[in-house]
Design a protein around this motif. Structure first.
Motif, short mmCIF file in Angstrom:
data_model
loop_
_atom_site.label_atom_id
_atom_site.label_comp_id
_atom_site.label_asym_id
_atom_site.label_seq_id
_atom_site.Cartn_x
_atom_site.Cartn_y
_atom_site.Cartn_z
N LYS A 131 16.63 -2.92 0.67
CA LYS A 131 16.07 -3.27 2.05
C LYS A 131 14.71 -2.69 2.37
CE LYS A 131 17.26 -2.56 6.88
NZ LYS A 131 18.44 -2.20 8.01
N ARG A 132 14.62 -1.29 1.95
CA ARG A 132 13.12 -0.87 2.27
C ARG A 132 12.25 -1.33 1.27
NH1 ARG A 132 14.37 5.11 0.18
NH2 ARG A 132 12.38 5.51 0.86
N MET A 133 12.50 -1.94 -0.05
CA MET A 133 11.68 -2.57 -0.60
C MET A 133 11.31 -3.93 -0.29
SD MET A 133 13.57 -1.84 -4.61
CE MET A 133 12.51 -3.09 -5.19
N GLY A 134 12.11 -4.62 0.39
CA GLY A 134 11.76 -5.88 0.91
C GLY A 134 10.90 -5.63 2.24
N GLN A 135 11.25 -4.57 2.98
CA GLN A 135 10.28 -4.41 4.06
C GLN A 135 8.95 -3.99 3.96
OE1 GLN A 135 12.99 -1.23 5.90
NE2 GLN A 135 13.92 -2.72 7.26
N ALA A 136 8.85 -3.21 2.77
CA ALA A 136 7.65 -2.73 2.46
C ALA A 136 6.70 -3.96 2.05
CB ALA A 136 7.75 -1.58 1.31
N ALA A 137 7.44 -4.73 1.24
CA ALA A 137 6.50 -5.93 0.65
C ALA A 137 5.95 -6.75 1.75
CB ALA A 137 7.61 -6.75 -0.25
N ALA A 138 6.71 -7.03 2.72
CA ALA A 138 6.48 -7.98 3.83
C ALA A 138 5.24 -7.18 4.74
CB ALA A 138 7.65 -8.19 4.71
N GLU A 139 5.41 -5.75 4.89
CA GLU A 139 4.57 -5.15 5.67
C GLU A 139 3.22 -5.13 4.83
OE1 GLU A 139 6.52 -1.52 6.12
OE2 GLU A 139 7.78 -2.12 7.81
N VAL A 140 3.23 -4.80 3.40
CA VAL A 140 2.04 -4.82 2.65
C VAL A 140 1.59 -6.20 2.86
CG1 VAL A 140 1.11 -4.60 0.54
CG2 VAL A 140 2.63 -2.84 1.22
N MET A 141 2.00 -7.16 2.69
CA MET A 141 1.61 -8.81 2.75
C MET A 141 0.87 -9.00 4.11
SD MET A 141 0.91 -11.79 1.57
CE MET A 141 1.67 -12.06 0.30
N LEU A 142 1.34 -8.80 5.27
CA LEU A 142 0.80 -8.68 6.75
C LEU A 142 -0.38 -7.97 6.74
CD1 LEU A 142 4.03 -8.59 8.88
CD2 LEU A 142 2.70 -10.60 8.25
N LYS A 143 -0.35 -6.76 5.95
CA LYS A 143 -1.52 -5.87 6.14
C LYS A 143 -2.68 -6.57 5.32
CE LYS A 143 0.37 -1.34 6.91
NZ LYS A 143 0.78 0.00 6.28
N GLN A 144 -2.19 -7.32 4.33
CA GLN A 144 -3.25 -7.74 3.21
C GLN A 144 -3.95 -8.91 4.27
OE1 GLN A 144 -3.84 -7.75 -0.79
NE2 GLN A 144 -3.87 -5.69 0.24
N ILE A 145 -3.31 -9.68 4.84
CA ILE A 145 -3.72 -11.03 5.49
C ILE A 145 -4.70 -10.45 6.73
CG2 ILE A 145 -2.90 -12.77 6.94
CD1 ILE A 145 -0.30 -12.99 5.15
N SER A 146 -4.34 -9.44 7.26
CA SER A 146 -5.16 -9.08 8.47
C SER A 146 -6.25 -7.90 7.99
CB SER A 146 -4.24 -8.09 9.29
OG SER A 146 -4.24 -6.76 8.78
N GLY A 147 -6.46 -7.75 6.74
CA GLY A 147 -7.72 -7.36 6.26
C GLY A 147 -7.74 -5.69 6.17
N THR A 148 -6.51 -5.18 6.29
CA THR A 148 -6.22 -3.97 6.24
C THR A 148 -5.99 -3.45 5.04
OG1 THR A 148 -5.01 -3.85 8.64
CG2 THR A 148 -4.74 -2.00 7.33
N GLU A 149 -6.59 -2.32 4.54
CA GLU A 149 -6.47 -1.67 3.13
C GLU A 149 -5.32 -0.88 3.05
OE1 GLU A 149 -8.60 1.75 0.36
OE2 GLU A 149 -9.72 1.12 2.28
N THR A 150 -4.50 -1.22 1.93
CA THR A 150 -3.22 -0.96 1.43
C THR A 150 -3.39 -0.22 0.17
OG1 THR A 150 -2.95 -3.14 0.42
CG2 THR A 150 -2.12 -2.79 2.53
N SER A 151 -2.14 0.43 0.07
CA SER A 151 -2.14 1.19 -1.33
C SER A 151 -1.77 0.38 -2.50
CB SER A 151 -0.97 2.30 -1.46
OG SER A 151 0.21 1.65 -1.01
#
Length: 334
Positions: A299-319
């Protein structure tokens, strides 16, 4: 250059049907969809993005690739991904690859053709040379998989440590002849942190070496994905002159098949053969013989993947990489 009319002619279908397939309309049979895909591949046809997409507007759709939706691990992983995306107004397009590289490319071509804003790969079927070429078209995130390249966000668990702990746990339970099953057709050993399956096997091997245990090549079972594969593995074990006394099954699904086949053959689990699964699927604790397993934080892995994708799309820097730890759950099967 091939046209949509050429595709329709080769597929033996109307142009409108081909158009519906290209635009991912749900009102097309799988047979017709496959005919269109085959014709597009043969002709090298790449649909041009819609005018709206050429203007750079978003689709608010993310493609997610998985090998098999009927595998409970991937079903729960997709559920976690989709819930986060849905809360942010995004739709999810599921692409089952069935382990076929060409189906993964089909999903990546959705990105190339601007039909989706990003692709989350939950299982890798192609080399990075193929996958990485699509980064120029949009965002790609890897979850539950990883490669040595670090220029793409990776959400993974510590497979090396998890399988090291799992093997040591079995040693502590008194097992000495430990068999190993994997979904891959073969295992290539690389440096730690470079490959999902290599990390698993390296953790397994390092624990064996530390406890001065010998691994018999006859105890390595490859291409194991399903409940039925688990049943077949036990039948293979029964033919061996020297049998293992426990099996790391690679997934709970495979482990359940081993346990049920043992029950059918009147072989006692865990005294005659122990079984350790991987994933800790919800049903694992509720079997007639509850399944010992390596728990993955799906569950945590899936949530993290979606959150990172959304940050990428918005142009936010991610780890670049997020790593979760695994945990051995002791139950009755080992």
């Amino acid at each position: 250059m091939a046209t949509i009319s050429d595709v329709a002619k080769l597929a033996g279908l109307s142009v409108s049907t081909v158009s519906r397939v290209i635009n991912n309309s749900p009102h097309v049979s799988s047979k017709k969809r496959n005919l269109v895909k085959a014709a597009m591949t043969e002709l090298g046809y790449v649909p041009r993005p819609a005018a709206r997409q050429l203007r750079g507007s978003k689709t608010n759709t993310i493609a997610v690739t998985i090998p098999r939706i009927v595998n409970p691990f991937f079903a729960y992983l997709v559920d976690a991904i989709e819930r986060v995306l849905d809360e942010q107004g995004y739709s999810t397009l599921i692409v089952q690859t069935f382990g076929r590289p060409e189906e993964e490319v089909t999903a990546l071509n959705l990105l190339k053709n601007q039909q989706v804003d990003g692709v989350i790969l939950c299982s890798i079927e192609n080399s990075w040379a193929v996958i990485g070429a699509y980064q120029k078209y949009g965002k790609i995130v890897l979850v539950n998989e990883y490669l040595k390249e670090k220029d793409v966000p990776v959400i993974r668990s510590n497979q090396y440590k998890g399988f090291y702990m799992a093997t040591s746990f079995l040693y502590d339970q008194g097992y000495r002849k430990i068999a190993y099953a994997t979904g891959r057709k073969n295992i290539v050993i690389t440096e730690r942190g470079e490959d999902f399956d290599s990390d698993r096997f390296a953790g397994f091997q390092d624990s064996l070496n530390e406890h001065q245990l010998r691994f018999n090549r006859q105890w390595l079972f490859t291409g194991a994905h399903t409940f039925e594969d688990g049943r077949k593995i036990l039948q293979q074990i029964l033919t061996l002159n020297v049998r293992p006394d426990v099996l790391i099954a690679g997934s709970d699904e495979v482990a359940m098949g081993v346990v049920q086949e043992a029950e059918r053959c009147k072989i006692d689990v865990p005294s005659a053969i122990g079984v350790l699964g991987v994933d800790d699927q919800p049903m694992s604790a509720n079997l007639k013989i509850p399944l010992s397993t390596v728990q993955q934080p799906v569950k945590r892995m899936g949530q993290a993947a979606a959150e990172v994708m959304l940050k990428q799309i918005s142009g936010t820097e991610t780890s670049t990489e997020t790593v979760f730890e695994l945990k051995v759950i002791k139950r009755a099967s080992a």
